[in-house]
Scaffold this active site. Structure first.
Site, PDB file in Angstrom:
ATOM      1  N   SER A  23       0.858  -1.182   0.000  1.00 20.99           N
ATOM      2  CA  SER A  23       0.000   0.000   0.000  1.00 20.99           C
ATOM      3  C   SER A  23       0.894   1.231   0.000  1.00 20.99           C
ATOM      4  O   SER A  23       2.066   1.152   0.410  1.00 20.99           O
ATOM      5  CB  SER A  23      -0.899   0.007   1.246  1.00 20.99           C
ATOM      6  OG  SER A  23      -1.545   1.257   1.409  1.00 20.99           O
ATOM      7  N   TYR A  70      -2.128  -0.433  10.489  1.00 22.22           N
ATOM      8  CA  TYR A  70      -2.150  -0.786   9.063  1.00 22.22           C
ATOM      9  C   TYR A  70      -0.844  -0.373   8.397  1.00 22.22           C
ATOM     10  O   TYR A  70      -0.244  -1.154   7.640  1.00 22.22           O
ATOM     11  CB  TYR A  70      -3.337  -0.106   8.396  1.00 22.22           C
ATOM     12  CG  TYR A  70      -3.529  -0.470   6.942  1.00 22.22           C
ATOM     13  CD1 TYR A  70      -4.004  -1.711   6.565  1.00 22.22           C
ATOM     14  CD2 TYR A  70      -3.227   0.458   5.932  1.00 22.22           C
ATOM     15  CE1 TYR A  70      -4.183  -2.043   5.232  1.00 22.22           C
ATOM     16  CE2 TYR A  70      -3.402   0.138   4.599  1.00 22.22           C
ATOM     17  CZ  TYR A  70      -3.882  -1.114   4.251  1.00 22.22           C
ATOM     18  OH  TYR A  70      -4.055  -1.436   2.919  1.00 22.22           O
TER      19      TYR A  70
END
Length: 264
Positions: free
Chosen positions: A148, A161
């Protein structure tokens, strides 16, 4: 716009895709099927996997759906062994399964860190390790890890995350370095904000900032130079490239696809 689908770039190859029941994983499955790959699809939700199967059916490729929890090492090992046995080997492994929990740093519980790391990091580590051992014996292969843009810089209200995705970027680089002479390519994709179900799961992040989900989504889109979210199909096209022979000279890369957010 040039239609890049159905060119047979993955013709005859067998691919394992985790997290294939929705979102980016489903889009990758469809793109791989269109490019000629045989698919072993896995996720925790068997019913949603069957929906993905239906969407790929017209491509006429062999396809198996296998429900498994990759955060459980025994389940992941059994799933991988079944995938290898299915057609005698794997040419491509896509580690796409992931979860997101967003809240202020001080509000995270260790159990939430543990949950995210088991899915986003430990499972990727285990399956990449299994894939490397398997592909070395076969003379090569392609591993695509879903990271990501959160794995390349800092973000508010998603420390857990971000930590997991930074780990995936580091893992990808290290695995690539150790397999560079084995005919194995290990790369990562770093999507920005993608118009999938995971993007919709922003309630906790919105609560942490004292805004509505709609306001948070609007704020996110305003940060994208292209003025829109990236689509799952666009991420899937990049996955096809990394899984094909077109990327044979590329390894250890973590490639952003983010509509121009913080380029680099």
């Amino acid at each position: 716009m040039i239609d890049t689908t159905r060119r047979g770039r993955l013709s005859g190859r067998t691919a394992l895709i985790t997290g294939a029941s929705r979102g980016i994983g489903r889009a990758i499955a469809q793109a791989f099927a269109d490019e000629g790959a045989h698919l072993f699809l896995t996720a925790t939700n068997a019913a949603k996997l069957e929906e993905t199967r239906a969407l790929c059916a017209n491509a006429g490729r062999e396809l198996v759906c296998h429900a498994a929890d990759v955060s459980n090492p025994d389940s992941a090992q059994a799933m991988f062994d079944t995938a290898v046995a299915w057609r005698g080997g794997l040419d491509i492994v896509v580690n796409n399964a992931g979860i997101y929990i967003g809240k202020r740093f001080v509000d995270y519980e260790l159990a939430e860190l543990d949950r995210v790391m088991k899915v986003n990091v430990y499972a990727v580590f285990q399956l990449t390790q299994l894939a490397v051992r398997h592909m070395r014996a076969r003379g090569g292969g392609k591993i695509v890890n879903m990271a990501s843009t959160a794995g390349k810089w800092e973000s508010p209200n998603q420390a857990v995350y971000n930590t997991s995705k930074h780990a995936v970027v580091g893992l990808t680089r290290c695995a690539a370095l150790e397999t560079a002479t084995d005919g194995i390519n290990v790369n990562a994709i770093c999507p920005g904000f993608v118009s999938t179900g995971m993007f919709d799961g922003l309630q906790e992040s919105a609560d942490a900032q004292g805004v509505s989900v709609a306001e948070l989504q609007q704020a996110i889109v305003s940060r994208v130079p292209m003025g829109r979210l990236v689509t799952g199909e666009e991420v899937a096209h990049l996955a096809v490239y990394l899984a094909s022979s077109e990327s044979d000279g590329m390894t250890g890369q973590s490639i952003p696809i983010s509509g121009g957010m913080r380029m680099g």
